[in-house]
Enzyme design. Structure first.
Site, PDB file in Angstrom:
ATOM      1  N   ASP A 178       0.864  -1.186   0.000  1.00 47.68           N
ATOM      2  CA  ASP A 178       0.000   0.000   0.000  1.00 47.68           C
ATOM      3  C   ASP A 178       0.894   1.228   0.000  1.00 47.68           C
ATOM      4  OD1 ASP A 178      -2.256   1.754   0.314  1.00 47.68           O
ATOM      5  OD2 ASP A 178      -3.298   0.202   1.428  1.00 47.68           O
TER       6      ASP A 178
ATOM      7  N   GLY B 210       3.959   1.154  -2.425  1.00 48.86           N
ATOM      8  CA  GLY B 210       3.830   1.463  -3.835  1.00 48.86           C
ATOM      9  C   GLY B 210       2.484   2.096  -4.115  1.00 48.86           C
ATOM     10  N   ASP B 211       2.338   2.617  -5.313  1.00 46.63           N
ATOM     11  CA  ASP B 211       1.112   3.250  -5.776  1.00 46.63           C
ATOM     12  C   ASP B 211       0.579   2.408  -6.924  1.00 46.63           C
ATOM     13  OD1 ASP B 211      -0.785   4.794  -7.190  1.00 46.63           O
ATOM     14  OD2 ASP B 211       0.175   6.670  -6.597  1.00 46.63           O
ATOM     15  N   PHE B 212      -0.603   1.794  -6.763  1.00 45.87           N
ATOM     16  CA  PHE B 212      -1.037   0.846  -7.794  1.00 45.87           C
ATOM     17  C   PHE B 212      -1.452   1.512  -9.098  1.00 45.87           C
ATOM     18  CE2 PHE B 212      -4.931   0.314  -4.828  1.00 45.87           C
ATOM     19  CZ  PHE B 212      -5.693   1.281  -5.459  1.00 45.87           C
TER      20      PHE B 212
ATOM     21  N   HIS C 126     -14.008  -1.828  -6.163  1.00 50.59           N
ATOM     22  CA  HIS C 126     -15.254  -1.047  -6.201  1.00 50.59           C
ATOM     23  C   HIS C 126     -15.026   0.450  -6.048  1.00 50.59           C
ATOM     24  CE1 HIS C 126     -16.483  -0.702  -1.665  1.00 50.59           C
ATOM     25  NE2 HIS C 126     -15.185  -0.542  -1.820  1.00 50.59           N
TER      26      HIS C 126
END
Length: 348
Positions: free
Chosen positions: A211, A237-239, A257
């Site tokens: 995350d 990390g940044d997805f 969602h």
């Protein structure tokens, strides 16, 4: 109560309509009790209304109505009547609403009271405009920018997500067949709750809770609390910007969602790329039934995404299957977890 008898001799009453239309009364009573930490206090033992008044710094007026409403709603029990009556938790409340117990699910209720309740009063506007009704409406930052910029709100959000998913994470970790899966990555892992459950039930699996950097300290505290540091680690990390860590199984709990269709498809494609051959992507959500008739909670959660995000929505298993197969996955299964939640599992 007004009622009418129709030709089949079935009495029709407006009770369901009135209970639903005035449901915010009972909702706010429970949310207020959680915010007062009433159930946590009563977990210490029975107390009279006067003892609760003093402990919670409340006024006399309305107090017994408040407490007895909780009794009538089956959140509290009461022994006796009058001033000497003793209030105490029901088994359900004691298990799930005592903040000192690991089974506490009140985090999502705290967030509902402190954040969601006022925003939902603008549902009509959300449906008319298609726009979020949270801080963005008044020129503020988006949901996640707001949360990640405020340590207290972030802690509350992570606790809320962990609490509401605890039963689902435990069910998945204990029921899914992990044989053949040695490495796991939970994308958007928040407080590492899912990784911890998997480690506790599957000692051969090594897990990454992945995350943004701001979340790592919260996750690490949870990992240390459950003493699984040898098998669960955090990575940041940044997805949207970074590739996912390589793994045999990738999970996303209440992640997809939050985002619009193109973003959902992008995240599924990234998972496919990061998975080993034979690997699996697991999305744990309030998956709506394909006929969209039964899972009311999933549909209401999707409306919550309307209130809170620019493009998020909940989805059916058929929707997920279509997106997963477009990404290259060959098979999709569904596993019911608890209540309205399920895991949809796509195999590479």
């Amino acid at each position: 109560m007004v009622s009418e008898t129709i030709s089949t001799n079935v009495e029709v009453t407006p009770m369901h309509i009135l209970q639903t239309g005035l449901g915010f009364w009972s909702s706010k009573v429970l949310l207020t009790a959680v915010n007062f930490k009433l159930f946590t206090l009563l977990a210490q033992g029975h107390k009279t209304a006067d003892e609760l008044r003093t402990a919670l710094n409340l006024q006399q007026r309305g107090l017994t109505d408040f407490l007895d409403a909780l009794v009538a709603m089956n959140f509290l029990e009461r022994e006796g009547n009058g001033a000497r009556a003793q209030y105490f938790n029901t088994q359900e409340s004691d298990t799930f609403l005592d903040k000192n117990k690991p089974s506490y699910v009140g985090g999502i209720l705290e967030m509902a009271n402190n954040r969601l309740y006022p925003f939902w009063s603008h549902l009509d506007e959300a449906l008319q405009t298609g726009m979020p009704q949270n801080e963005v409406k008044s020129g503020g930052k988006s949901l996640f920018e707001t949360l990640y910029d405020d340590e207290q709100k972030l802690e509350e959000f992570v606790a809320a997500m962990g609490g509401i998913q605890a039963g689902n994470f435990n069910a998945f970790a204990s029921q899914f067949n992990f044989s053949g899966f040695e490495t796991h990555c939970d994308v958007g892992g928040a407080g590492a709750d899912l990784s911890i459950h998997i480690a506790l039930h599957n000692p051969a699996v090594h897990s990454i809770s992945w995350d943004l950097p701001r979340v790592a300290p919260i996750a690490n505290r949870n990992i240390e609390r459950f003493k699984v540091q040898d098998r669960v680690v955090t990575q940041s990390g940044d997805f949207f910007k970074d590739e996912f860590p390589k793994a045999d199984i990738i999970t996303m709990g209440n992640i997809l969602h939050d985002w619009d269709l193109e973003q959902k498809k992008m995240l599924i494609q990234k998972a496919y790329k990061a998975l080993s051959k034979g690997g699996a992507l697991v999305a744990i959500e309030n998956v709506i039934d394909d006929e969209r008739r039964q899972n009311a909670f999933g549909l209401l959660m999707s409306l919550n995404m309307l209130i809170e995000t620019h493009g998020g929505f909940d989805y059916t298993a058929a929707d997920f299957t279509s997106w997963a197969k477009d990404a290259g996955f060959t098979r999709v299964d569904i596993m019911h977890l608890t209540g309205p939640s399920s895991a949809v599992i796509a195999y590479k």
